[in-house]
Enzyme design. Sequence first.
Site, PDB file in Angstrom:
ATOM      1  N   ASP A  17       0.131   0.634   3.572  1.00 49.35           N
ATOM      2  CA  ASP A  17      -0.453   1.969   3.730  1.00 49.35           C
ATOM      3  C   ASP A  17       0.214   2.716   4.871  1.00 49.35           C
ATOM      4  O   ASP A  17       0.366   2.182   5.968  1.00 49.35           O
ATOM      5  CB  ASP A  17      -1.959   1.831   4.001  1.00 49.35           C
TER       6      ASP A  17
ATOM      7  N   TYR B 289       1.121   9.282  10.634  1.00 49.53           N
ATOM      8  CA  TYR B 289       1.335   8.053  11.392  1.00 49.53           C
ATOM      9  C   TYR B 289       2.672   8.079  12.129  1.00 49.53           C
ATOM     10  O   TYR B 289       3.358   7.065  12.248  1.00 49.53           O
ATOM     11  CB  TYR B 289       1.284   6.834  10.467  1.00 49.53           C
TER      12      TYR B 289
ATOM     13  N   THR C 248      -0.096   0.722   8.588  1.00 51.73           N
ATOM     14  CA  THR C 248       1.085   0.822   9.452  1.00 51.73           C
ATOM     15  C   THR C 248       1.038   1.972  10.450  1.00 51.73           C
ATOM     16  O   THR C 248       2.080   2.409  10.925  1.00 51.73           O
ATOM     17  CB  THR C 248       2.355   0.944   8.583  1.00 51.73           C
TER      18      THR C 248
END
Length: 258
Positions: free
Chosen positions: A59, A64, A20
Amino acid sequence: MKYRQLGDTGIEVSLLGLGTVKLGRDQGVKYPTAFKIPDDQQALELIALAEDLGVNLIDTAPAYGSSESRLGGLLQGRRQRWVICSKVGEEFVDGQSYFNFTPEHTRMSVERSLQRLRTDYIDIVLIHSDGDDMAILQKEGTLQALAELKAKGMIRAIGLSGKTVEGAIAALQQGDVAMVTYNLEHQEEKPVLDYAQAHRKGVLIKKALASGHICVGPHEDPLRKSMEFVFAHPGVSSAIIGTINPEHFKENVCALPA
């Protein structure tokens, strides 16, 4: 969808996991083409599609961008359906990455991830290495801090997302899971898979498709050949695929070996 055991953790994961990074970050990423971060409806549809296809592993990471926070809302009411993997060590702020592997930062990071993800435990937490795997494992105390949080029930499995064979094997000796790069063009980390198979440890594969750069012969399907290659090794538990394109994700699942 087929499933494999994540070593001896008692966690069963789908052959493919949904990565992600593209749900929360579009700067400083190494993909062949630019992309636009999907809105909540698009992200919900992608997650629903993954569920329908039998995927149970997702994940994420603090590095991120807004991925963890977004997943906290997107997975509401579905938490028990998912095995969540997150990380510690790398931060991404104002378009820049930096690293902090101290035990204090590690504890803070896990507690923050729990809040962002709106859950009281995380299935897998990996150290997000800067490449100096052995120094992190031998000097920083990061894995020991994760082990303490695991003992408290905040984490189910711990390990390293590293860049060296030596580091990944050392992490498996002390922990449960390693995330390694393994694909048709990068096979240097195969000894980690061999070790994991022999010692009942979990392995998650990153860059199984070389971030979209895989090249094969003129009459070969690069996707199918990549999947067959990765999952031919019994030491592999799952491969993380970071696409936001629903059709691409379907194609990835369809390319899995029978």
